[in-house]
Design a protein around this motif. Structure first.
Motif, short mmCIF file in Angstrom:
data_model
loop_
_atom_site.label_atom_id
_atom_site.label_comp_id
_atom_site.label_asym_id
_atom_site.label_seq_id
_atom_site.Cartn_x
_atom_site.Cartn_y
_atom_site.Cartn_z
N PHE A 83 -37.11 -60.13 149.51
CA PHE A 83 -36.46 -61.44 149.61
C PHE A 83 -35.37 -61.41 150.66
N HIS A 84 -34.57 -60.35 150.66
CA HIS A 84 -33.50 -60.21 151.64
C HIS A 84 -34.06 -60.24 153.06
N LEU A 85 -35.11 -59.46 153.32
CA LEU A 85 -35.71 -59.41 154.65
C LEU A 85 -36.35 -60.75 155.02
N ALA A 86 -37.02 -61.37 154.05
CA ALA A 86 -37.65 -62.67 154.32
C ALA A 86 -36.60 -63.74 154.61
N ALA A 87 -35.47 -63.69 153.90
CA ALA A 87 -34.40 -64.66 154.15
C ALA A 87 -33.82 -64.45 155.55
N LEU A 88 -33.67 -63.21 155.97
CA LEU A 88 -33.20 -62.94 157.34
C LEU A 88 -34.15 -63.57 158.35
N ALA A 89 -35.46 -63.46 158.11
CA ALA A 89 -36.45 -64.05 159.01
C ALA A 89 -36.36 -65.58 159.01
N GLU A 90 -35.83 -66.15 157.92
CA GLU A 90 -35.64 -67.61 157.84
C GLU A 90 -34.28 -68.02 158.38
N GLY A 91 -33.49 -67.06 158.85
CA GLY A 91 -32.19 -67.38 159.43
C GLY A 91 -31.05 -67.40 158.44
N ASP A 113 -30.20 -76.78 153.20
CA ASP A 113 -30.98 -76.00 154.16
C ASP A 113 -31.17 -74.55 153.68
N VAL A 114 -30.13 -73.98 153.09
CA VAL A 114 -30.22 -72.61 152.56
C VAL A 114 -31.21 -72.56 151.40
N ILE A 115 -31.16 -73.54 150.53
CA ILE A 115 -32.08 -73.58 149.39
C ILE A 115 -33.52 -73.66 149.89
N GLU A 116 -33.77 -74.51 150.88
CA GLU A 116 -35.12 -74.64 151.44
C GLU A 116 -35.57 -73.33 152.08
N LEU A 120 -38.72 -70.71 150.93
CA LEU A 120 -39.74 -70.14 151.82
C LEU A 120 -39.68 -68.62 151.79
N ALA A 121 -38.47 -68.07 151.76
CA ALA A 121 -38.31 -66.62 151.71
C ALA A 121 -38.88 -66.03 150.42
N LEU A 122 -38.74 -66.75 149.32
CA LEU A 122 -39.32 -66.27 148.06
C LEU A 122 -40.83 -66.15 148.18
N GLU A 123 -41.46 -67.14 148.80
CA GLU A 123 -42.91 -67.08 149.00
C GLU A 123 -43.29 -65.87 149.85
#
Length: 141
Positions: A83-91, A113-116, A120-123
């Motif tokens: 999740f941490h890495l995916a969130a980084l990829a989402e900015g 915007d962070v929630i959205e 996406l990062a969770l997916e």
């Protein structure tokens, strides 16, 4: 550490951090926590729990129920790492232990915007955890 410029900036910051501003960022923290809870509710297989206190928000994966003491945390969760890495990829940047906080620079739109992005990062995190690394799928390194 005695740096006059830093001390002056800190004093001004404390003057600007009014009671109403603290209430505002605490409300943003509650908004963020509620949005993350909704996102996690759509993925019950993740077993995630959101704890919040004022402007501070923490997500723990791999547990069900409340986090009451430090030993309840699963800081080595592969889902948290993904999740941490995916969130980084989402900015979105937050601490690798999935610890977040709101600040005076944020508003409702930023939190939305962070929630959205976190949704996406969770997916992406679920996909990353479900997909084994190449070396485990018959490929040699």
């Amino acid at each position: 550490n005695g740096n006059l410029m830093t001390m002056a900036a800190g004093c001004v910051t404390l003057d600007l951090l009014t009671h109403s501003e603290i209430e505002r960022i605490n409300a943003l923290g509650a908004r963020l926590a509620d949005g993350l809870r909704r996102s996690l509710a759509e993925r019950p297989d993740l077993h995630g729990v959101v704890n919040d206190c004022g402007s501070l928000v923490h997500v723990t994966f791999g547990i069900e129920g409340d986090v009451c003491k430090f030993s309840d945390l699963k800081l080595d969760s592969p889902v948290a790492a993904a999740f941490h890495l995916a969130a980084l990829a989402e900015g979105i940047y937050f601490a690798p232990r999935v610890f977040m906080n709101t600040s005076t620079a944020m508003d409702d739109q930023v939190v939305d915007d962070v929630i959205e992005a976190c949704s996406l990062a969770l997916e992406r995190a679920v996909d990353a955890v479900e997909q084994p690394p190449l070396r485990n799928r018959g490929f040699s390194s």
